[in-house]
Design an enzyme around this catalytic site. Structure first.
Site, PDB file in Angstrom:
ATOM      1  N   CYS A   1       1.037  -1.255  -0.530  1.00 33.88           N
ATOM      2  CA  CYS A   1      -0.231   0.002  -0.148  1.00 33.88           C
ATOM      3  C   CYS A   1       0.517   0.854  -0.056  1.00 33.88           C
ATOM      4  CB  CYS A   1      -0.869   0.288   1.052  1.00 33.88           C
ATOM      5  SG  CYS A   1      -1.560   1.303   1.072  1.00 33.88           S
TER       6      CYS A   1
ATOM      7  N   CYS B   1      -1.462   1.713  -3.226  1.00 36.85           N
ATOM      8  CA  CYS B   1      -2.668   2.794  -2.759  1.00 36.85           C
ATOM      9  C   CYS B   1      -1.881   4.199  -2.666  1.00 36.85           C
ATOM     10  CB  CYS B   1      -3.838   2.815  -1.383  1.00 36.85           C
ATOM     11  SG  CYS B   1      -3.294   1.151  -0.637  1.00 36.85           S
TER      12      CYS B   1
ATOM     13  N   LYS C   1      -0.292   5.742  -5.842  1.00 35.26           N
ATOM     14  CA  LYS C   1      -1.459   5.512  -6.996  1.00 35.26           C
ATOM     15  C   LYS C   1      -2.210   6.561  -6.808  1.00 35.26           C
ATOM     16  CE  LYS C   1      -5.073   4.105  -6.214  1.00 35.26           C
ATOM     17  NZ  LYS C   1      -5.233   2.978  -5.700  1.00 35.26           N
TER      18      LYS C   1
ATOM     19  N   TYR D   1      -9.543  -3.685 -10.521  1.00 34.62           N
ATOM     20  CA  TYR D   1      -8.983  -2.266 -10.245  1.00 34.62           C
ATOM     21  C   TYR D   1      -7.513  -2.013 -10.792  1.00 34.62           C
ATOM     22  CZ  TYR D   1     -11.352  -2.954  -5.667  1.00 34.62           C
ATOM     23  OH  TYR D   1     -12.652  -3.631  -5.241  1.00 34.62           O
TER      24      TYR D   1
ATOM     25  N   GLU E   1      -7.747   1.967 -12.561  1.00 33.31           N
ATOM     26  CA  GLU E   1      -7.094   2.943 -12.434  1.00 33.31           C
ATOM     27  C   GLU E   1      -5.825   3.969 -13.441  1.00 33.31           C
ATOM     28  OE1 GLU E   1      -6.216   1.617  -7.946  1.00 33.31           O
ATOM     29  OE2 GLU E   1      -7.754   1.860  -7.562  1.00 33.31           O
TER      30      GLU E   1
ATOM     31  N   GLU F   1     -26.457  15.232  -2.079  1.00 32.48           N
ATOM     32  CA  GLU F   1     -27.606  15.525  -2.018  1.00 32.48           C
ATOM     33  C   GLU F   1     -28.652  14.237  -2.946  1.00 32.48           C
ATOM     34  OE1 GLU F   1     -29.641  19.575  -3.151  1.00 32.48           O
ATOM     35  OE2 GLU F   1     -28.023  19.604  -4.466  1.00 32.48           O
TER      36      GLU F   1
HETATM   37  P1  NDP Z   1      -8.378  -7.662  -9.935  1.00 30.44           P
HETATM   38  O1  NDP Z   1      -8.590  -9.106  -9.625  1.00 30.44           O
HETATM   39  O2  NDP Z   1      -9.254  -6.187  -9.382  1.00 30.44           O
HETATM   40  O3  NDP Z   1      -8.868  -7.747 -11.646  1.00 30.44           O
HETATM   41  C1  NDP Z   1      -7.595  -8.233 -12.126  1.00 30.44           C
HETATM   42  C2  NDP Z   1      -8.069  -8.519 -14.246  1.00 30.44           C
HETATM   43  O4  NDP Z   1      -7.367  -9.392 -14.525  1.00 30.44           O
HETATM   44  C3  NDP Z   1      -9.879  -8.590 -14.159  1.00 30.44           C
HETATM   45  O5  NDP Z   1      -9.599  -7.930 -15.417  1.00 30.44           O
HETATM   46  C4  NDP Z   1      -9.711 -10.032 -15.392  1.00 30.44           C
HETATM   47  O6  NDP Z   1     -10.321 -10.423 -16.525  1.00 30.44           O
HETATM   48  C5  NDP Z   1      -8.522 -10.001 -15.716  1.00 30.44           C
HETATM   49  N1  NDP Z   1      -7.227 -11.914 -14.762  1.00 30.44           N
HETATM   50  C6  NDP Z   1      -6.785 -12.587 -14.560  1.00 30.44           C
HETATM   51  N2  NDP Z   1      -6.240 -13.612 -14.635  1.00 30.44           N
HETATM   52  C7  NDP Z   1      -6.038 -13.226 -15.130  1.00 30.44           C
HETATM   53  C8  NDP Z   1      -5.109 -14.304 -16.418  1.00 30.44           C
HETATM   54  N3  NDP Z   1      -4.164 -15.539 -15.533  1.00 30.44           N
HETATM   55  N4  NDP Z   1      -4.767 -13.878 -17.094  1.00 30.44           N
HETATM   56  C9  NDP Z   1      -5.613 -12.634 -18.162  1.00 30.44           C
HETATM   57  N5  NDP Z   1      -5.756 -12.101 -17.490  1.00 30.44           N
HETATM   58  C10 NDP Z   1      -6.493 -12.279 -16.139  1.00 30.44           C
HETATM   59  O7  NDP Z   1      -6.839  -7.501  -9.917  1.00 30.44           O
HETATM   60  P2  NDP Z   1      -5.639  -6.087  -9.483  1.00 30.44           P
HETATM   61  O8  NDP Z   1      -4.563  -6.581 -10.027  1.00 30.44           O
HETATM   62  O9  NDP Z   1      -6.061  -5.135 -10.483  1.00 30.44           O
HETATM   63  O10 NDP Z   1      -5.725  -5.905  -8.669  1.00 30.44           O
HETATM   64  C11 NDP Z   1      -6.099  -6.481  -7.428  1.00 30.44           C
HETATM   65  C12 NDP Z   1      -5.684  -6.493  -5.747  1.00 30.44           C
HETATM   66  O11 NDP Z   1      -5.750  -5.222  -5.292  1.00 30.44           O
HETATM   67  C13 NDP Z   1      -7.813  -6.278  -6.115  1.00 30.44           C
HETATM   68  O12 NDP Z   1      -7.962  -7.234  -6.113  1.00 30.44           O
HETATM   69  C14 NDP Z   1      -7.988  -5.307  -4.824  1.00 30.44           C
HETATM   70  O13 NDP Z   1      -7.944  -5.925  -3.971  1.00 30.44           O
HETATM   71  C15 NDP Z   1      -6.377  -4.836  -5.425  1.00 30.44           C
HETATM   72  N6  NDP Z   1      -6.552  -3.217  -5.625  1.00 30.44           N
HETATM   73  C16 NDP Z   1      -7.021  -2.118  -5.026  1.00 30.44           C
HETATM   74  C17 NDP Z   1      -7.206  -0.865  -5.296  1.00 30.44           C
HETATM   75  C18 NDP Z   1      -8.669   0.129  -4.797  1.00 30.44           C
HETATM   76  O14 NDP Z   1      -8.663  -0.185  -3.294  1.00 30.44           O
HETATM   77  N7  NDP Z   1      -8.606   1.182  -5.071  1.00 30.44           N
HETATM   78  C19 NDP Z   1      -6.743  -0.482  -6.188  1.00 30.44           C
HETATM   79  C20 NDP Z   1      -6.043  -1.595  -6.972  1.00 30.44           C
HETATM   80  C21 NDP Z   1      -5.852  -2.903  -5.586  1.00 30.44           C
HETATM   81  P3  NDP Z   1     -11.877 -11.305 -16.006  1.00 30.44           P
HETATM   82  O15 NDP Z   1     -12.540 -10.132 -13.704  1.00 30.44           O
HETATM   83  O16 NDP Z   1     -13.076  -9.560 -16.973  1.00 30.44           O
HETATM   84  O17 NDP Z   1     -12.136 -12.146 -16.280  1.00 30.44           O
END
Ligand code: NDP
Length: 448
Positions: free
Chosen positions: A43, A48, A51, A178, A182, A442
């Protein structure tokens, strides 16, 4: 002589580990924390915090664009990536120092080495030193997943994105979760051409469909290209150093940077958990009970490594509850229900509770109230983008089951309304609250 060297050995000085360490120490425990990277964890160091600063930095583009409508002339406007990057990295240094100082103030010893478990009460440091502890807390977090395709060595993850030597002209982002949404927003606002490629037909799986549709519509209008059902099959590096991305059956996409954001998996490889009889879950996570205890009575785990809810404030709560339970004499667990969340896309979205689809599935009859509005500041700036707020309400009890918002400042507003949802307030309670005018928030009390 004491039976163990320490009362508590914490592996990982991220959000969960640092909180657990300092609270356990405040309860009188002799605590040591080992960290192989930097104190602060994902983070603070590569997540976080930096970012959000990049989101702030890039958001000036929108403010400056709209400024002329408010009478401002901004001459000679230009952006310098190196200035923003270095300022952000300096702030990360400042925060790391603050975290170290917190450990010192609370008399938590810290060791900058990798630690692996060698038994229920023992840990081995990279230097070879063996240490014993009455309890071990694993708080090692998660690590970006890099899918296996030819040329993935030319791609970066969120670990590297904060250190780019220059601002790329063309960015391909793989994933639509996420991190992808972002950074797509950050790079798009900074003037890069952004293409988002995802394996499925959707973005931000898990969020309410109406919000996801709105984000897609606005970001496409802002110039982000999307290619769905198109996982990357290869990335080639050309002679001039640029990249060529093959995804789905589309023509190859030229890029200067390919950011892969396809989820984060628990950081358990080689951690030695098997020496304490702990079997990992399907995703490599450490299974724990409601009190964060593993199958070994002396070993606990908190945060992303348990793959419950991968969010910093949740890891912090789990770390705090662990320390109070084990060292403070007040056992308590963390409620993982109704955790608010936000995506700092541009515009941002935020939510708490059930989506319309989940509510219909779980509760049967639900009422849905929406406000689809153009924020005053957008109207004035001739910006066509509209906000969308949505309340999901149980038809029988009138209880608000979920709040979903996309629009300027949605995360700031959502945090406050999450209290109301958590308190179990009804739609009638929302209606009885007088509007604060003029504001976007609101809308929450004006939906009929
Ligand atoms: P996410 O789980 O949010 O998203 C992963 C994305 O990658 C999805 O679009 C998914 O596709 C795709 N995907 C997953 N596996 C594969 C694969 N093997 N090959 C190709 N595409 C794939 O992960 P992030 O990496 O964005 O973030 C990780 C975690 O970090 C989040 O789950 C969140 O908990 C945390 N985070 C939180 C933030 C916040 O609170 N603002 C900011 C950044 C991270 P699909 O689902 O469409 O099948």
């Amino acid at each position: 002589m004491a039976e163990f060297d320490y009362d508590l050995f914490v592996i990982g000085a991220g959000s969960g580990g640092v909180r657990a360490s300092r609270v356990a120490a405040s309860h009188g425990a002799k605590v040591v924390v080992a960290e192989e990277h930097r104190v602060g964890g994902t983070c603070v160091i590569r997540g976080c915090v930096p970012k959000k600063l990049l989101v702030y930095g890039s958001h000036f583009a929108e403010e400056l664009q709209d400024a002329s409508h408010y009478g401002w002339t901004v001459e000679g406007m230009k952006f310098d990536w190196n200035v923003l990057r270095d300022t952000v990295l300096r702030d990360v240094d400042r925060l790391e120092a603050a975290y170290i100082s917190t450990l010192d103030t609370n008399r938590v010893e810290h060791i900058h080495e990798r630690a692996t478990i060698t038994g229920p009460n023992s840990v081995k440091l990279a230097s070879g030193r063996e240490v014993t502890a009455k309890y071990i807390l694993v708080a090692v977090g998660a690590w970006p997943v890099m899918p296996d395709f030819p040329g993935n060595e030319h791609c970066i993850t969120s670990n590297e994105v904060f250190h780019l030597p220059s601002l790329p002209k063309r960015v391909v982002v793989q994933g639509a979760g996420y991190i992808a949404m972002e950074f797509a927003g950050i790079f798009n606002a900074l003037g890069c051409h952004v293409t988002v490629v995802n394996r499925s037909e959707t973005l931000l799986r898990g969020y309410d469909q109406a919000l996801r549709d709105r984000l897609l519509q606005i970001t496409m209008a802002r110039g982000i290209d999307y290619k769905f059902n198109s996982p990357i099959s290869k990335v080639e590096k050309l002679e001039d150093g640029s990249l060529m991305v093959t995804a789905g059956d589309h023509d190859p996409i030229p890029a200067d940077v390919v950011l892969v954001a396809t989820g984060r998996s628990p950081n358990t490889t080689g951690l030695g958990l098997e020496t304490a009889g702990i079997a990992l879950g399907k995703k490599g996570e450490i299974p724990v009970d409601a009190f964060s205890k593993t199958s070994c009575d002396s070993i606990y785990a908190v945060g992303d490594v348990t793959d419950r809810v991968q969010l910093t404030p949740v890891a912090i709560r789990e770390g705090h509850a662990f320390a109070d339970s084990v060292f403070g004499g007040t056992p308590r667990s963390v409620d993982h229900d109704l955790v608010p969340s936000a995506v700092f896309s541009q515009p941002p979205l935020a939510a708490v509770g059930l989506t319309e689809g989940q509510a219909r599935y779980l509760h049967g009859n639900v009422k849905v109230f929406t406000s689809d509005f153009r924020p005053m500041k957008n109207i004035f700036a001739s910006r066509p983008e509209r906000g969308l707020y949505k309340l999901v309400v149980d038809d029988g009890t009138d209880k608000v089951l979920g709040v979903h918002m996309i629009g300027p400042d949605a995360p700031e507003i959502l945090q406050a309304v999450a209290i109301a949802v958590r308190a179990g307030l009804t739609k009638a309670d929302f209606d009885a609250t007088v509007a604060l005018h003029p504001s976007m928030a609101e809308e929450l009390v004006l939906m009929r």
